[in-house]
Design an enzyme around this catalytic site. Sequence first.
Site, mmCIF file in Angstrom:
data_model
loop_
_atom_site.group_PDB
_atom_site.id
_atom_site.type_symbol
_atom_site.label_atom_id
_atom_site.label_comp_id
_atom_site.label_asym_id
_atom_site.label_seq_id
_atom_site.Cartn_x
_atom_site.Cartn_y
_atom_site.Cartn_z
ATOM 1 N N CYS A 43 0.916 -1.353 -0.008
ATOM 2 C CA CYS A 43 0.023 -0.023 -0.114
ATOM 3 C C CYS A 43 0.840 1.144 -0.118
ATOM 4 C CB CYS A 43 -0.887 0.148 1.158
ATOM 5 S SG CYS A 43 -1.603 -1.262 1.781
HETATM 6 N N1 GLN Z 1 -1.047 -6.453 4.523
HETATM 7 C C1 GLN Z 1 -2.012 -5.377 4.285
HETATM 8 C C2 GLN Z 1 -3.253 -5.602 3.613
HETATM 9 O O1 GLN Z 1 -3.560 -6.672 3.307
HETATM 10 C C3 GLN Z 1 -1.265 -3.999 3.615
HETATM 11 C C4 GLN Z 1 -1.063 -4.421 2.461
HETATM 12 C C5 GLN Z 1 -0.110 -3.461 1.983
HETATM 13 O O2 GLN Z 1 0.752 -2.848 2.535
HETATM 14 N N2 GLN Z 1 0.024 -3.496 0.666
HETATM 15 O O3 GLN Z 1 -4.133 -4.762 3.534
#
Ligand code: GLN
Length: 235
Positions: free
Chosen positions: A2
Site C-alpha cells: 500500500c
Molecule cells: N497487509 C496489508 C493488507 O493486506 C497491507 C498491504 C499493503 O501494504 N499493501 O491490506
Amino acid sequence: MCRHLGWLGAPVSVSSLVLDPPQGLRVQSYAPRRQKHGLMNADGWGVGFFSDLPDPTPRRWRSPAPLWGDASFDSVAPVLRSHCVVAAVRSATVGMPLEASATAPFTDGQWLLSHNGIVDRAVLPLSANAESVCDSAVLAAAIFDRGLDALGDTIIEVGSTDPLARLNIMAANGSRLLATAWGDTLSILRRADGVVLASEPYDDDPDWEDIPDRHLVEVTGDQIVLTALNRSKGF
Ligand code: GLN
C-alpha cells in the site's frame, strides 16, 4: 504494498493532499512510482482526519473500491479541511479480506493508523480491538493496546519476531504525526505550512527527502525528530 500519507500543519483541503498532486495517492492507486511490492493499489482506500471542532474524534471515510473511480469522494474532498490527515490506498496481501474494515486508517478513537507492509499474524497478540482479521488491522490493534509512545519498541519487537515483516506505519492523533520506515519507502516534505510524510513523493518538488530504512519520524508542531530503530534495543 500500500501507499500512505500523513499531514500535520495548517488546515488544508483533503483533495490538495490526496487527489490534486500530480503523483498523489489517487495516481498512486494505479501508477505508484516507488512501490517495491505489488503493482497497484486498487483494493480500497481510506482517509482519516481531525476536525477543528471541539470534538477531537477522528473521522474516517473508507471504501473497498479503487480511489480513482470514487466520484463522491472527488466531489466532497475539496471542502473537507483538516490540519491533521492520514490517508492510504490499499494493495491487499494475498489471503486478506477485501472490505472497508480491512482498509486503513484504523482507529482506537484517538489515533489514526495506517500500515504499509505485511506481517505474520501469528507473532501478534490477539486483541479484541482489531477491526478486521487483516494483518494490518491486527497489528494496528497491537500498537494501540501498547500505546503509541512505544511505537518504535513495538516495531523492533515485531520485526525481530517476524524477520520477513515490512512495518511502515503512519499514525496521527491531531497534534502528533508518527511514521516508521521498516522495509519500504518513506519520504518527508517540509512545507511552509506543515509537514507531509508519504510512502513516496506526490510531486517532483526537490525539497522531498528520503527517510532511511529502520527509522522512526515524529512530527510535533515545528519539531521533527528522527530516531534509528536499533534491532538490538528494547528486548
Ligand atoms: N497487509 C496489508 C493488507 O493486506 C497491507 C498491504 C499493503 O501494504 N499493501 O491490506
